[in-house]
Each structure stands twice: as structure tokens, then as C-alpha cells.
Design a protein around this motif. Structure first.
Motif, short mmCIF file in Angstrom:
data_model
loop_
_atom_site.label_atom_id
_atom_site.label_comp_id
_atom_site.label_asym_id
_atom_site.label_seq_id
_atom_site.Cartn_x
_atom_site.Cartn_y
_atom_site.Cartn_z
N VAL A 1 -48.93 -20.79 78.43
CA VAL A 1 -49.83 -19.67 78.37
C VAL A 1 -48.43 -18.28 78.42
O VAL A 1 -47.38 -18.55 79.04
CB VAL A 1 -50.83 -19.54 79.42
CG1 VAL A 1 -51.75 -20.80 79.09
CG2 VAL A 1 -50.10 -19.41 80.76
N ASP A 2 -48.97 -17.25 77.80
CA ASP A 2 -48.18 -16.06 78.00
C ASP A 2 -49.13 -15.17 78.88
O ASP A 2 -50.04 -14.75 78.72
CB ASP A 2 -48.21 -15.11 76.62
CG ASP A 2 -47.26 -14.09 76.73
OD1 ASP A 2 -47.32 -13.22 77.93
OD2 ASP A 2 -46.51 -13.67 75.92
N ALA B 1 -52.31 -15.02 87.86
CA ALA B 1 -51.46 -16.33 88.40
C ALA B 1 -51.57 -17.38 87.56
O ALA B 1 -52.53 -17.60 86.84
CB ALA B 1 -51.60 -16.30 89.68
N VAL B 2 -50.40 -18.21 87.52
CA VAL B 2 -50.39 -19.60 86.77
C VAL B 2 -49.70 -20.41 87.84
O VAL B 2 -48.66 -20.00 88.52
CB VAL B 2 -49.67 -19.44 85.35
CG1 VAL B 2 -50.27 -18.53 84.53
CG2 VAL B 2 -48.20 -18.98 85.34
N SER C 1 -38.43 -12.80 82.86
CA SER C 1 -38.25 -11.67 83.90
C SER C 1 -39.25 -10.91 84.50
O SER C 1 -39.11 -10.19 85.33
CB SER C 1 -36.70 -10.84 83.35
OG SER C 1 -37.32 -10.25 82.10
N ARG C 2 -40.33 -10.93 83.40
CA ARG C 2 -41.57 -10.07 83.91
C ARG C 2 -42.59 -10.46 84.98
O ARG C 2 -43.53 -10.12 85.37
CB ARG C 2 -42.36 -9.75 82.58
CG ARG C 2 -41.62 -9.21 81.39
CD ARG C 2 -42.63 -9.46 80.10
NE ARG C 2 -43.13 -10.69 79.87
CZ ARG C 2 -43.90 -11.16 79.03
NH1 ARG C 2 -44.69 -10.08 78.34
NH2 ARG C 2 -44.17 -12.25 78.89
N LEU C 3 -42.12 -11.78 85.46
CA LEU C 3 -43.06 -12.75 86.53
C LEU C 3 -42.31 -12.77 87.64
O LEU C 3 -40.92 -13.09 87.87
CB LEU C 3 -43.32 -13.75 85.93
CG LEU C 3 -44.02 -13.88 84.29
CD1 LEU C 3 -44.59 -15.60 84.09
CD2 LEU C 3 -45.52 -13.12 84.58
N MET C 4 -43.06 -12.42 88.82
CA MET C 4 -42.58 -12.93 90.16
C MET C 4 -42.88 -14.43 90.43
O MET C 4 -43.94 -14.94 89.72
CB MET C 4 -43.56 -12.08 91.32
CG MET C 4 -43.25 -10.58 91.27
SD MET C 4 -41.59 -10.10 91.44
CE MET C 4 -41.59 -10.43 93.27
N PRO D 1 -47.83 -11.54 87.35
CA PRO D 1 -46.96 -10.49 86.69
C PRO D 1 -46.32 -9.64 87.75
O PRO D 1 -46.68 -9.30 88.97
CB PRO D 1 -48.25 -9.74 86.19
CG PRO D 1 -49.35 -10.81 85.68
CD PRO D 1 -49.23 -11.65 87.24
N SER D 2 -45.21 -9.19 87.48
CA SER D 2 -44.29 -8.39 88.26
C SER D 2 -44.88 -7.13 88.31
O SER D 2 -45.23 -6.29 87.68
CB SER D 2 -43.02 -8.25 88.07
OG SER D 2 -42.09 -7.45 88.73
#
Length: 298
Positions: A130-131, A139-140, A149-152, A272-273
Motif C-alpha cells: 500500500v501507499d 499506520a501500517v 523517507s516520508r514515513l516514521m 506518516p511523518s
């Protein structure tokens, strides 16, 4: 507090391009703004503005100082928001995606929903990639490394893969002693969503991967059918240990080829960050980090 007031007067004057407009925005007199900036310059021993009868412009030192002041103001705003959110009850829809292998975690998610009844869980249980951002997930849960890099990212735990088979199957067929023996057995394989190909079983010995060609008696794209076929004695399946723990404890299934499955797969929670983590995501991340590792132990 006087210093904070002077910083505020300086930033407003810089943004407005004059003391008069800055005073209107701040609700004080132009002379109060001018005096606050003068006191700030005296304390810094640096001229912040070039002044004329009609306008003011920032000096090079003033531009540098303004950038730092804006960062300070942003940090103060963030601190205030963080404190405000502490007292805000977690609520709203929370979209969560996890692999099909995560079906055994559903009782844990039900417990989360009972604890936070004002959070509406919207669960996507699939193995597709998934995007997170584009599809609007909060959250995933995924395996492997975090590459976006867009995600924590937070490592939740790890689990082993095991090859399982029913006692009934082993009454009819010899116990496989090596991966090569699987050529003579019925294997229940998993089809990868990304490639459409059967996923190889992760056999290793002494840190070195072992390649083998299994006889795929059955191929499916979900964990549950593999488990059902294995229970029914239709063949051997390679599954996460946490997914078959109850079956192993009650003797419905047993493991083979354990010495060739020495690797650990990592579970990560990703979201998501953002500078400000919403209360619903914060409590969800903390809940999963607290409760999921105990589900993986075996």
C-alpha cells in the motif's frame, strides 16, 4: 517574558515592513514596538534594521536573526500543541493496514477498540504494497526495512518461519530430513502479490541460503488457506510461528526442518511523518508496541 515580547515585536516589524503596521497587529503603540526593538538591538549589540523616515529594512544580521526567531516561534507553537493534545481524547477514524499473516492479531485490535471506543478502526488486511500517504493510512504493519523517507518507523518485534505438517500426513509419508527431500512431498505455497510468483521458503544453514525447487501441490495468496490445507493433511506449509502456535501446542500440527530455518523476520509499524502526532495515532502506536511483541514470542 520581556525578551519574548521583544522577539515578537521584532518579527512583526520585519514582516510588516514598519513599526506602525506591526503595532496595529500587536495591539500596542508604534513607539512601544520601536522601543522593544531598540532594547533588543542594545542587548544583542547589533543593528537589526536599517531605518528611514518611511520604512525599515532588515540588515544582514537582522535577516539571520529573523530566521532563528521563526524557528523559536515554531518550537513554542509545537510545544503548546503537544500539551493541548495530551488533554485531547483520542477519537476519529484510524485507517490501519496489516498483512494477511496478521489475522491472529485481530483479538488484540479488538481489545484496542474496546479501550478507545471513540476511535473507529478501518482495517485493511492484505499483502499488497500500500501507499501509506496516497491512500490515507494512519499506520501500517509491514515486514522488512523501512525505505520511504516520508514515513516514521518503529520496530515492533521479530518472528520465525516454521514448516508445519499434520501428524496424519506424516503417517502416510516419510518425514523430510533436508530441504531436498521436499521434492517428494506436497508443498502448500504462498503467491506473492507483487510478482505473482510462489514465495521461496527461507531455508538457510550456517548463514548460507539453500535453494530448492518444491513441488507446489497448492498455491494461494492468503495465509488462512495454507493453514487449513496443512491441518487437513494436504501437505506442508511454511508459515509464521505466531500463526500456528495454538496448532502446535495442541498437536494438530508439528514442525519439520527446524534446523534450516534460522532467520528472523522483522515487523515494523510505519506511519506518516508529521511534526504533530495526533492523539489517536499516538495511542495506537504505543498500544501495538506494548502488546504485539507478546504475540510473536515462541
Amino acid at each position: 517574558m520581556d525578551r519574548l515580547g521583544a522577539l515578537s515585536a521584532f518579527m512583526e516589524a520585519a514582516d510588516a515592513g514598519g513599526f506602525t503596521e506591526a503595532s496595529r497587529r500587536l495591539g500596542i503603540s508604534p513607539s512601544a514596538v520601536s522601543k522593544a526593538v531598540i532594547r533588543l538591538e542594545e542587548r544583542l549589540r547589533t543593528r537589526l534594521f536599517h531605518r528611514s523616515t518611511r520604512s525599515i529594512t532588515l540588515t544582514p544580521e537582522g535577516r539571520l536573526f529573523l530566521e532563528r526567531c521563526r524557528r523559536i516561534a515554531a518550537e513554542m507553537e509545537a510545544a503548546e500543541l503537544d500539551l493541548a493534545q495530551i488533554h485531547e481524547a483520542p477519537r476519529g477514524k484510524l485507517r490501519f493496514s496489516l498483512p494477511s499473516a496478521g489475522m491472529p492479531f485481530m483479538p488484540m485490535l479488538a481489545e484496542f477498540q474496546k479501550r478507545y471506543p471513540e476511535i473507529e478502526l478501518d482495517i485493511d488486511c492484505s499483502d499488497r504494497l500500500v501507499d501509506v500517504i496516497e491512500e490515507g493510512f494512519d499506520a501500517v504493519l509491514r515486514t522488512g526495512d523501512a525505505a520511504d523517507s516520508r514515513l516514521m518507523s518503529r520496530v515492533i518485534g521479530g518472528y520465525r518461519q516454521v514448516v508445519v505438517v499434520s501428524p496424519d500426513y506424516l503417517k502416510r509419508r516419510a518425514i523430510p530430513e533436508t530441504p531436498d527431500d521436499l521434492k517428494e512431498h506436497a508443498c502448500i505455497m504462498y503467491r506473492q502479490a507483487a510478482t505473482g510468483k510462489a514465495l521461496r521458503w527461507p531455508f538457510r544453514l550456517g548463514g548460507k541460503a539453500i535453494d530448492f525447487e518444491p513441488h507446489a501441490a497448492t498455491i494461494t495468496n492468503l495465509l488462512e488457506p495454507q493453514l487449513v490445507f496443512a491441518r487437513q493433511g494436504a501437505g506442508l506449509a511454511c508459515l509464521p510461528a505466531f500463526a500456528v502456535q495454538d496448532d502446535l501446542e495442541c498437536g494438530r500440527l508439528e514442525t519439520v526442518l527446524d534446523r534450516y530455518l534460522e532467520g528472523i523476520t522483522t515487523f515494523r509499524l510505519l506511519w506518516p511523518s508529521s511534526r504533530h502526532l495526533s492523539p489517536k495515532v499516538r495511542v495506537f502506536v504505543d498500544f501495538i508496541a506494548e502488546h504485539l511483541p507478546s504475540k510473536l514470542q515462541m
